[in-house]
Design a protein around this motif. Sequence first.
Motif, PDB file in Angstrom:
ATOM      1  N   ALA A 149      -7.511  13.832   3.348  1.00 19.34           N
ATOM      2  CA  ALA A 149      -8.853  14.310   3.007  1.00 19.34           C
ATOM      3  C   ALA A 149      -9.087  14.232   1.496  1.00 19.34           C
ATOM      4  N   ARG A 150      -8.014  14.310   0.701  1.00 20.22           N
ATOM      5  CA  ARG A 150      -8.175  14.296  -0.757  1.00 20.22           C
ATOM      6  C   ARG A 150      -7.512  13.107  -1.449  1.00 20.22           C
ATOM      7  N   GLU A 151      -6.784  12.295  -0.690  1.00 18.75           N
ATOM      8  CA  GLU A 151      -6.079  11.156  -1.276  1.00 18.75           C
ATOM      9  C   GLU A 151      -6.085   9.988  -0.288  1.00 18.75           C
ATOM     10  N   GLN A 152      -6.277   8.791  -0.799  1.00 20.99           N
ATOM     11  CA  GLN A 152      -6.286   7.589   0.031  1.00 20.99           C
ATOM     12  C   GLN A 152      -5.156   6.657  -0.399  1.00 20.99           C
ATOM     13  N   PRO A 153      -4.644   5.833   0.520  1.00 26.10           N
ATOM     14  CA  PRO A 153      -3.624   4.845   0.135  1.00 26.10           C
ATOM     15  C   PRO A 153      -4.162   3.926  -0.962  1.00 26.10           C
ATOM     16  N   GLN A 154      -3.276   3.519  -1.857  1.00 24.22           N
ATOM     17  CA  GLN A 154      -3.643   2.656  -2.970  1.00 24.22           C
ATOM     18  C   GLN A 154      -2.801   1.392  -2.941  1.00 24.22           C
ATOM     19  N   LEU A 155      -3.324   0.304  -3.501  1.00 22.54           N
ATOM     20  CA  LEU A 155      -2.510  -0.883  -3.702  1.00 22.54           C
ATOM     21  C   LEU A 155      -1.505  -0.578  -4.809  1.00 22.54           C
TER      22      LEU A 155
ATOM     23  N   ARG B  98       0.839  -1.205   0.000  1.00 26.50           N
ATOM     24  CA  ARG B  98       0.000   0.000   0.000  1.00 26.50           C
ATOM     25  C   ARG B  98       0.867   1.246   0.000  1.00 26.50           C
ATOM     26  N   SER B  99       0.432   2.246  -0.742  1.00 26.46           N
ATOM     27  CA  SER B  99       1.134   3.530  -0.742  1.00 26.46           C
ATOM     28  C   SER B  99       0.886   4.237   0.589  1.00 26.46           C
ATOM     29  N   TYR B 100       1.739   5.204   0.893  1.00 26.17           N
ATOM     30  CA  TYR B 100       1.600   5.989   2.119  1.00 26.17           C
ATOM     31  C   TYR B 100       1.140   7.390   1.754  1.00 26.17           C
TER      32      TYR B 100
ATOM     33  N   ARG C  62       8.692   2.715  -8.013  1.00 26.75           N
ATOM     34  CA  ARG C  62       8.391   3.132  -9.388  1.00 26.75           C
ATOM     35  C   ARG C  62       7.349   2.183  -9.962  1.00 26.75           C
ATOM     36  N   LEU C  63       6.215   2.755 -10.327  1.00 24.93           N
ATOM     37  CA  LEU C  63       5.084   1.991 -10.863  1.00 24.93           C
ATOM     38  C   LEU C  63       5.267   1.737 -12.355  1.00 24.93           C
ATOM     39  N   SER C  64       4.483   0.843 -12.913  1.00 24.67           N
ATOM     40  CA  SER C  64       4.613   0.515 -14.336  1.00 24.67           C
ATOM     41  C   SER C  64       4.320   1.698 -15.249  1.00 24.67           C
ATOM     42  N   CYS C  65       3.533   2.662 -14.772  1.00 24.59           N
ATOM     43  CA  CYS C  65       3.207   3.844 -15.576  1.00 24.59           C
ATOM     44  C   CYS C  65       4.344   4.868 -15.579  1.00 24.59           C
ATOM     45  N   GLY C  66       5.390   4.631 -14.765  1.00 23.42           N
ATOM     46  CA  GLY C  66       6.522   5.555 -14.707  1.00 23.42           C
ATOM     47  C   GLY C  66       6.485   6.488 -13.509  1.00 23.42           C
ATOM     48  N   ARG C  67       5.326   6.640 -12.885  1.00 20.51           N
ATOM     49  CA  ARG C  67       5.214   7.475 -11.687  1.00 20.51           C
ATOM     50  C   ARG C  67       5.817   6.749 -10.502  1.00 20.51           C
ATOM     51  N   GLU C  68       6.072   7.484  -9.422  1.00 19.58           N
ATOM     52  CA  GLU C  68       6.578   6.876  -8.198  1.00 19.58           C
ATOM     53  C   GLU C  68       5.586   7.096  -7.069  1.00 19.58           C
ATOM     54  N   ALA C  69       5.534   6.133  -6.159  1.00 15.86           N
ATOM     55  CA  ALA C  69       4.652   6.214  -4.999  1.00 15.86           C
ATOM     56  C   ALA C  69       5.503   6.008  -3.753  1.00 15.86           C
TER      57      ALA C  69
END
Length: 88
Positions: A31-37, A22-24, A62-69
């Motif tokens: 309030a505007r963002e929730q943890p994601q798998l 899970r992301s932190y 680093r996620l498959s889309c290139g972004r980082e979590a």
Amino acid sequence: MSAAATRRTATRLRVGDLVTGRSYVEPRDRAREQPQLITGTVAQIGSGWAGVDDLLGYVWVRLSCGREAKALVRDVEKATAAPDDRRP
């Protein structure tokens, strides 16, 4: 947690390891963002800034889309294989 303790906790992970978990999300942002798998490769362990990692041991994934979590070390585990993203 001291910086040395953070390093000991993070030693089970290395840059390039495939992880899932899970992301932190910082408390002020919940309030505007929730943890994601998430599933991806470890890009960085900790912040790289002296003293910043004393309270939270975290990694950047680093996620498959290139972004980082951002994820807490305790909230991710090594994965054995990349998920199959192909759709039928």
